[in-house]
Scaffold this motif. Structure first.
Motif, PDB file in Angstrom:
ATOM      1  N   UNK A   1       0.881  -1.162   0.000  1.00 37.59           N
ATOM      2  CA  UNK A   1       0.000   0.000   0.000  1.00 37.59           C
ATOM      3  C   UNK A   1       0.916   1.209   0.000  1.00 37.59           C
ATOM      4  N   UNK A   2       0.782   2.080  -0.989  1.00 40.42           N
ATOM      5  CA  UNK A   2       1.773   3.140  -1.165  1.00 40.42           C
ATOM      6  C   UNK A   2       1.930   3.991   0.082  1.00 40.42           C
ATOM      7  N   UNK A   3       3.147   4.395   0.320  1.00 41.72           N
ATOM      8  CA  UNK A   3       3.447   5.287   1.438  1.00 41.72           C
ATOM      9  C   UNK A   3       4.242   6.453   0.892  1.00 41.72           C
ATOM     10  N   UNK A   4       3.588   7.601   0.810  1.00 40.58           N
ATOM     11  CA  UNK A   4       4.276   8.801   0.330  1.00 40.58           C
ATOM     12  C   UNK A   4       3.913   9.955   1.251  1.00 40.58           C
ATOM     13  N   UNK A   5       4.599  11.076   1.102  1.00 41.56           N
ATOM     14  CA  UNK A   5       4.325  12.239   1.942  1.00 41.56           C
ATOM     15  C   UNK A   5       3.262  13.098   1.277  1.00 41.56           C
ATOM     16  N   UNK A   6       2.033  12.945   1.761  1.00 38.78           N
ATOM     17  CA  UNK A   6       0.893  13.544   1.074  1.00 38.78           C
ATOM     18  C   UNK A   6       0.928  15.069   1.053  1.00 38.78           C
ATOM     19  N   UNK A   7       1.595  15.689   2.013  1.00 36.89           N
ATOM     20  CA  UNK A   7       1.547  17.157   2.071  1.00 36.89           C
ATOM     21  C   UNK A   7       2.622  17.805   1.205  1.00 36.89           C
ATOM     22  N   UNK A   8       3.445  16.977   0.556  1.00 38.65           N
ATOM     23  CA  UNK A   8       4.536  17.566  -0.221  1.00 38.65           C
ATOM     24  C   UNK A   8       4.284  17.426  -1.722  1.00 38.65           C
TER      25      UNK A   8
ATOM     26  N   UNK B   1       9.491  16.948  -3.989  1.00 40.18           N
ATOM     27  CA  UNK B   1       9.910  17.031  -2.584  1.00 40.18           C
ATOM     28  C   UNK B   1       9.936  15.653  -1.930  1.00 40.18           C
TER      29      UNK B   1
ATOM     30  N   UNK C   1       3.599  18.763  -8.869  1.00 41.19           N
ATOM     31  CA  UNK C   1       2.208  18.552  -8.436  1.00 41.19           C
ATOM     32  C   UNK C   1       2.165  18.156  -6.966  1.00 41.19           C
ATOM     33  N   UNK C   2       1.013  18.410  -6.361  1.00 44.62           N
ATOM     34  CA  UNK C   2       0.790  18.033  -4.969  1.00 44.62           C
ATOM     35  C   UNK C   2       0.597  16.510  -4.929  1.00 44.62           C
TER      36      UNK C   2
ATOM     37  N   UNK D   1      -0.829  14.566  -2.990  1.00 42.42           N
ATOM     38  CA  UNK D   1      -2.132  14.054  -2.565  1.00 42.42           C
ATOM     39  C   UNK D   1      -3.122  13.916  -3.720  1.00 42.42           C
ATOM     40  N   UNK D   2      -2.864  14.557  -4.867  1.00 40.26           N
ATOM     41  CA  UNK D   2      -3.841  14.503  -5.948  1.00 40.26           C
ATOM     42  C   UNK D   2      -3.408  13.547  -7.068  1.00 40.26           C
TER      43      UNK D   2
ATOM     44  N   UNK E   1       6.910   6.180  -5.761  1.00 38.47           N
ATOM     45  CA  UNK E   1       7.536   5.347  -4.733  1.00 38.47           C
ATOM     46  C   UNK E   1       8.799   4.683  -5.271  1.00 38.47           C
TER      47      UNK E   1
END
Lengths: 620, 259
Positions: free
Chosen positions: B87-94, B98, B141-142, B144-145, B155
């Motif tokens: 299950x992907x794990x990324x920094x959603x706020x960046x 980044x 791009x953000x 989260x989108x 990833x």
């Protein structure tokens, strides 16, 4: 032996009200995830409403009927609050709702003051239960015996409701997975309302039941709130048997504490809490919270960018306008602005933890007040020059934060929040009760700045430099690799750890850094007032900071300072009126409902909608 | 061919249940090795031991000849092992770039710096990595989108940031559309070829496994039951039995779902 048993019985009797209030709080949190700060207020309302009803209804039946009716009435008030205040903000970021409940505290305080007046009300005697019985020669009030008997019945009734009825099944299911329960066709809105009403009703019942023992007064709400938090946390969030056991432990401990070590009763309670949480981090009967990846609801934070030239110029102009204040503002304006600047730094330091790290500290006053006390004590006991004391204030607070953070950061989410609160309260109780060293309730007086800083204007500039400097530095760190690492740990601890980032170390340092900055604010504060009192360490001070961060917008960089400036400014205007709490509370509730993203976040959205700001892609 | 990763008698017991039983495997340089098996076969447990999330009950893990058994995920990463999550794990706020910069900052031991601006550091290298996985256009791009397939590619870029010698991919194509799956594995195969990285991955989709892996190992009830190239595994009667038992003949998941 007789005394021992008598005291044990009194302790058990006292546990009754505490258990009812605590189980209500625990239920509400379990199902709705709302940390209901106003829970103590419902307890207070129960006492007041019960008092009035007992005046009206005569006799034994009237007395007990009045108590039941008081619980019912408070339950209804709770229902109203849930529908009017909380329903509109369920979709707001996690924990935002506690700001609304804080507004409710203020409103209820003033409504109670209006209705029942400022004097403490002496509790009515319970008909037929006046006087004492002798147990092994020791007097035990008859009413205590009655409470002793009643409490287990209430506990049993609750247990039956939760485990043996359909409603209970739904409530327990919702505690584990709200969405699933909603997907299975249960009307979530009414389930929440019902649980909130039940929880408030229990608090009201507790308040009414303790009337013959403690009467009713306007301090009841905050007085019980800390004890209730302690009980819920020791017992384990969401556990009824846990709440009962913890209530008994705390009450019995208090009774014995008063007899044998009267000067450290408060300290005792918090030491027990800290010990329990260090051994059993989720309380005696609590279970580890199964949260999502980052335990966040609502849309994720936006990417951040350092301010552009325009904004920088704007900030520079603002600071210049502030710096020129002594030219056009009165002395009072300078004092007020000094207060606001200090509070802004304090709020910004909490925002750093909360906004960037997702670390909800309920006890941030420990570092603000802690820094202030470090400076104060150094001056008082060691004759330290003001300048040196001022430098040591943030260092002391930072060191304290490092130690407390080391313990607290083993936990996450609401348990972390509660443990930080426990430590803050421990510190407060130490300062409060260790009178010979800290001055206790009388505080420390005569802490004035050095000669070159005395006078309103020099100290205003001193504050301006350190507050603005501190806020700007906090902001800069947010854009540095360290700030990014803190956000990375919040967004996805899994990925951060898998790419070599020691998230615990990053959080520890962030916690210490935020404590350091709060201590700096505390150092500025103590020399601006010339004195320091224990209330700067108190739960209300921690809440103030928490409220303004959420009010300003936890998901925006400037939320902390904007919220702080707004809050302090409004407070200054409103406190000139008699019922300022009512106005303040309504204002907070209004802001919460109208601006669920906080002031800054909501303004940004409006600006985007109007086309003033560029809209972030695919986000609405 | 040099051995990049080796396990010797790797075993994990949860109480009485032996989830992974005496698994010994070798992964060579430049190899794309698939670890397959029905649900509950022990793939994830195996993976978690390789990546340091779980401590083996018995046995050892060796990376380039060095014993890494029981080291923490952070240390294993520093030794040159990259990973992607099921299950992907990324920094959603960046932003996308980044996210990659964060891994580069960590690789360069710079995460505790408070003075420089993070978004200016390692930007070019981050762009190169995004280029490699075909995400360069979306760099700003953000996060989260992003679409799910793009998150997977991001990833991969993060996992490649510290130029790992070994890449562990836990069900890299789970939750993706069939065409995206092929594209992602093709991308991985290209990276293996160009960068000399070795890859160990678990996978449910047999089309993906047969199309791209150099070698396949089959796990069942915690034990290795087969090890060989695509042809050998396809015709192995024991493997067929295991999969027929599970009701999955060698079709893609989507077909199986349709049926």
């Amino acid at each position: 032996m007789g005394l021992f048993i008598a005291q044990l019985l009194t302790g058990l009797a006292n546990a009754g009200a505490l258990f009812m209030v605590a189980s209500g709080l625990s239920l509400i949190f379990g199902v709705t995830r709302i940390v209901n700060f106003a829970h103590g207020s419902f307890y207070m309302l129960g006492a007041y409403v019960g008092y009035t009803l007992i005046q009206v209804l005569p006799g034994v039946v009237g007395f007990w009927g009045a108590i039941l009716l008081a619980g019912l009435a408070v339950g209804l008030i709770g229902m109203l609050v849930e529908i009017l205040v909380l329903r509109p903000v369920y979709r707001a970021p996690e924990l935002f709702q506690l700001v609304a409940t804080f507004g409710v505290i203020l409103v209820i305080q003033d409504l109670a003051l209006m209705t029942w007046g400022p004097e403490d009300l002496l509790g009515p005697r319970s008909p037929g239960l006046v006087g004492v019985v002798r147990i092994m020669g020791e007097p035990v009030p008859k009413y205590d015996i009655a409470l002793l008997v009643i409490t287990p019945f209430v506990a049993l009734a609750l247990w039956y409701l939760m485990t043996q009825t359909r409603v209970g099944v739904l409530v327990r299911a919702a505690t584990q997975d709200r969405e699933m329960v909603g997907a299975l066709g249960v009307n979530q809105a009414w389930l929440f309302t019902g649980v909130f009403a039940l929880g408030c009703g229990l608090a009201g019942l507790g308040g009414a039941l303790q009337l013959p023992k403690g009467g009713a007064d306007l301090m009841m709400d905050f007085n019980i709130l800390t004890a209730v938090f302690v009980v819920v946390v020791i017992g384990g969030m969401g556990s009824l048997p846990g709440a009962y056991l913890a209530a008994v432990i705390i009450s019995v401990l208090n009774v014995f504490g008063v007899t044998y070590i009267p000067q450290s009763t408060l300290v005792l309670m918090f030491i027990v809490m800290v010990l329990v949480l260090m051994i059993r981090p989720y309380g005696l009967f609590g279970r580890e919270e199964v949260a999502g990846e980052h335990g966040q609801v609502g849309e994720p934070e936006r990417p951040i960018k350092p301010a552009g030239l325009q904004v920088r110029l704007l900030v520079a102009a603002g600071v210049a306008a502030l710096a020129a204040l002594p030219l056009y503002g009165s002395g009072f304006m300078q004092v007020l602005t000094t207060d606001i600047l200090i509070f802004c730094l304090f709020a910004a330091s909490l925002h750093f933890l909360l906004g960037l790290g997702g670390l909800v500290s309920f006890g941030h006053a420990a570092y603000f007040g802690g820094g202030a006390y470090v400076a104060g004590l150094l001056v008082k006991h060691a004759g330290t020059p003001m300048e040196l004391a001022f430098i040591l204030a943030p260092l002391g607070a930072g060191l304290g934060a490092f130690i407390i953070g080391w313990v607290c950061l083993r936990l996450t989410g609401v348990y972390f929040a509660m443990l930080t609160l426990a430590f803050a309260q421990l510190l407060w109780s130490l300062v409060f009760q260790w009178g010979e060293f800290t001055g206790g309730d009388d505080g420390i007086l005569g802490l004035w700045p050095a000669k070159w800083l005395s006078g309103t204007t020099p100290y205003f500039y001193f504050t301006l430099v350190f507050s603005v400097g501190g806020v700007l530095f906090l902001r800069h760190v947010a854009h540095s690799p360290f700030g990014y690492a803190l956000r990375a740990a919040r967004d996805s601890e899994r990925q951060a750890e898998a790419t070599g980032i020691n998230t615990r170390r990053v959080r520890m340092l962030a916690f210490s850094f935020a404590g350091f900055m709060a201590g700096l604010a505390g150092g500025l504060f103590v020399f601006s007032k010339g004195s320091i009192f224990p209330n700067e360490l108190e739960i209300t001070r921690s809440f103030d900071a928490l409220i303004v961060v959420f009010l300003g917008g936890v998901k925006t960089l400037s939320g902390g300072i904007v919220g702080a400036a707004f809050f302090k400014g409004v407070e200054d205007v409103l406190t000139r009126f008699e019922y300022w709490r009512l106005a303040m509370g309504l204002l907070i509730i209004g802001v919460v409902i109208l601006a669920p993203d906080g002031i800054v976040g909501t303004l940004r959205k409006w600006a985007e909608r109007l086309g003033v700001l560029k809209r972030a892609e695919d986000e609405s | 061919m040099s051995v990049v990763l080796e396990t010797r008698g790797l075993t994990k017991a949860f109480g009485g249940l032996v989830a992974v039983n005496d698994v010994s495997l070798q992964l060579h340089k430049g190899e794309l090795l698939a670890l397959i098996g029905p649900n509950g076969a022990g793939k994830s447990t195996c993976f978690n031991m390789l990546m340091g999330q779980l401590r083996p009950t018995k046995g050892s893990v060796h990376l380039m000849g060095e014993d890494i058994t029981g080291l923490s995920p952070r240390v294993i990463w520093r030794r040159g092992v990259g990973r992607t999550f099921q299950i992907t794990a990324t920094y959603a706020s960046m932003t996308v770039v980044e996210n990659v910069q964060m891994a580069l900052l960590s690789h360069n031991h710079q995460v505790l710096k408070v003075l420089p601006y993070a978004h200016k550091m390692h930007r070019d290298r981050a762009h190169e990595l995004l280029e490699m996985v075909g995400m360069a256009e979306q760099a700003d791009r953000h996060c989260a989108v992003l679409a799910y397939g793009d998150l997977k590619r991001l990833e991969l870029a993060i996992a490649l940031a510290h130029e790992p010698t070994l890449l562990l991919m836990d069900e890299p194509t789970a939750g993706m559309a069939p065409r995206e799956r092929i594209a992602l594995m093709q991308l991985t195969a290209d990276i293996v070829r160009d960068q000399g990285v070795s890859v160990l991955f678990t996978e449910h989709d047999m089309d993906v496994v047969f199309a791209h892996s150099h070698r396949i190992m089959v796990l069942n009830r915690g034990q290795l039951i087969a090890d060989g190239n695509v042809e050998a595994i396809r015709n192995d009667p024991r493997v067929q039995e295991v999969y027929l038992g599970g009701g999955t003949v060698f079709k893609s998941e989507d077909e199986a779902e349709d049926a």
